[in-house]
Design an enzyme around this catalytic site. Structure first.
Site, PDB file in Angstrom:
ATOM      1  N   CYS A 126       0.635  -1.245   0.001  1.00 44.24           N
ATOM      2  CA  CYS A 126      -0.129  -0.049   0.087  1.00 44.24           C
ATOM      3  C   CYS A 126       0.935   1.404  -0.116  1.00 44.24           C
ATOM      4  O   CYS A 126       0.509   2.150  -0.438  1.00 44.24           O
ATOM      5  CB  CYS A 126      -0.848   0.074   1.366  1.00 44.24           C
ATOM      6  SG  CYS A 126      -0.152  -0.632   2.749  1.00 44.24           S
ATOM      7  N   HIS A 249      -2.079   6.504   4.491  1.00 39.55           N
ATOM      8  CA  HIS A 249      -0.481   6.504   4.515  1.00 39.55           C
ATOM      9  C   HIS A 249      -0.266   7.833   3.737  1.00 39.55           C
ATOM     10  O   HIS A 249      -0.835   8.218   2.828  1.00 39.55           O
ATOM     11  CB  HIS A 249      -0.228   5.205   3.627  1.00 39.55           C
ATOM     12  CG  HIS A 249      -0.246   4.091   4.601  1.00 39.55           C
ATOM     13  ND1 HIS A 249      -0.884   3.970   5.830  1.00 39.55           N
ATOM     14  CD2 HIS A 249       0.197   2.680   4.347  1.00 39.55           C
ATOM     15  CE1 HIS A 249      -0.910   2.661   6.120  1.00 39.55           C
ATOM     16  NE2 HIS A 249      -0.347   1.768   5.358  1.00 39.55           N
TER      17      HIS A 249
END
Length: 341
Positions: A126, A249
């Site tokens: 990710c 993130h």
């Protein structure tokens, strides 16, 4: 089309199911699969409750597409055989990412990796996706030579247990915030997931430490861009940090290119890039943050700056929803590329 979601009761599996419905992917029959512990539960799809079955090769018979989010060990145990049965497996784990012959695909960045309709496709890490959506278009424009990245990764990247650990520690420390200026370290709450206090803190360890001093997450951040961009000798250095953020993130990126590239050219490239929304207007306080990226289908990219004494380098900042665009959405994008284009 019969479409299986493997790991259907997990966070990413649930997000995959939602995205299949949102994007009206041509699913004639959904086949939700999970471990024996989750078999018998139901998932909601197009207004109906669909019963989850235990994962097995027999349960995959007749399935054309499997979106897999069940961990590397589980993926290794069945994906190769399922592919031999004719199932196209799009795997969200690390099991096959660096396997020769298995595409590591972000359709917005390296669609050429999907040309031969492979039976196994790996979804990148990710954090890698968050970085590559920003860097990939700039690489095509100016030829990437070197990357230095620092990631700021939300607790949801460690699963629901990571989120629960943050919530529990915030509750325990509520009302004690002033004492954190001179903390009693032995009295701070510490959980099993992060190993150090995550509430009001950052933890510079994502994954296990390796003999070279880098963590497993950092190894992924360094190895995967080389494969995705087709630059096997790309110089990459990464530091991954866990931050007390629920979802999203962020990656700070220093990229050196083969030619001079200015801030305005980079902005023009990123404005036109698929999977990216430019958020770079510093005079008006416009720049990316993880909470702003949560729930979106794009990476937010901004803070684009030149680097003193190196006209070929740029600094920039990218944020993306790690559960959605950093996992589930990329898997569905790959499926769309293979089956609907």
């Amino acid at each position: 089309m019969r479409v299986a979601v493997v790991g259907a009761t997990g966070a990413v599996g649930r997000e995959m199911t939602r995205i299949l419905e949102e994007r009206d992917f041509p699913v004639d029959r959904l086949v939700p699969l999970a471990s024996a512990k989750s078999a018998g539960r139901t998932v909601r799809f197009r207004g109906e409750d669909v019963t989850v079955r235990e994962l097995s090769l027999d349960a995959l018979r007749g399935v054309e597409l499997a979106l897999v989010s069940a961990g590397a060990a589980v993926s290794r145990s069945f994906v190769p055989e399922a592919a031999d049965m004719g199932v196209t497996c799009i795997d969200n784990s690390s099991a096959f990412r660096m396997e020769p012959g298995v595409p590591l695909a972000i359709p917005e960045v390296n669609p050429e990796s999907l040309v031969d309709s492979p039976r196994i496709v790996a979804v990148p890490n990710c954090t890698t996706i968050t970085a590559m959506l920003a860097v990939g278009p700039l690489h095509r424009a100016a030829g990437l030579r070197e990357l230095v990245m620092s990631s700021y990764q939300s607790v949801s990247g460690a699963g629901w247990k990571g989120t629960a650990e943050l919530i529990e520690q915030i509750e325990k420390l509520h009302g004690e915030e002033e004492s954190l200026g001179h903390p009693d370290l032995d009295a701070l709450p510490v959980g099993e997931v992060f190993g150090k206090t995550i509430a009001y803190n950052v933890v510079a360890k994502v994954g296990d430490f390796q003999p070279d001093g880098y963590t497993g997450e950092e190894a992924k951040m360094m190895g995967e861009p080389r494969k995705i961009l087709g630059i096997p000798d790309l110089r990459v250095v990464a530091t991954s940090v866990r931050v007390p953020v629920p979802v999203g993130h962020a990656v700070s990126i220093l990229a050196e290119f083969s030619r001079r590239i200015g801030v305005e050219e980079a902005r023009q490239v990123l404005r036109a890039a698929p999977g990216v929304e430019l958020r770079d207007d510093p005079e008006h306080g416009v720049y990316p943050s993880p909470l702003e990226a949560a729930g979106l289908d794009v990476a937010l990219v901004g803070r684009i700056r030149r680097v003193d004494r190196d006209p070929n380098a740029l600094a920039l900042f990218s944020c993306a929803d790690n559960l959605r665009i950093g996992a589930a959405l990329d898997a569905v994008h790959i499926a769309e590329h293979l089956f609907t284009m």
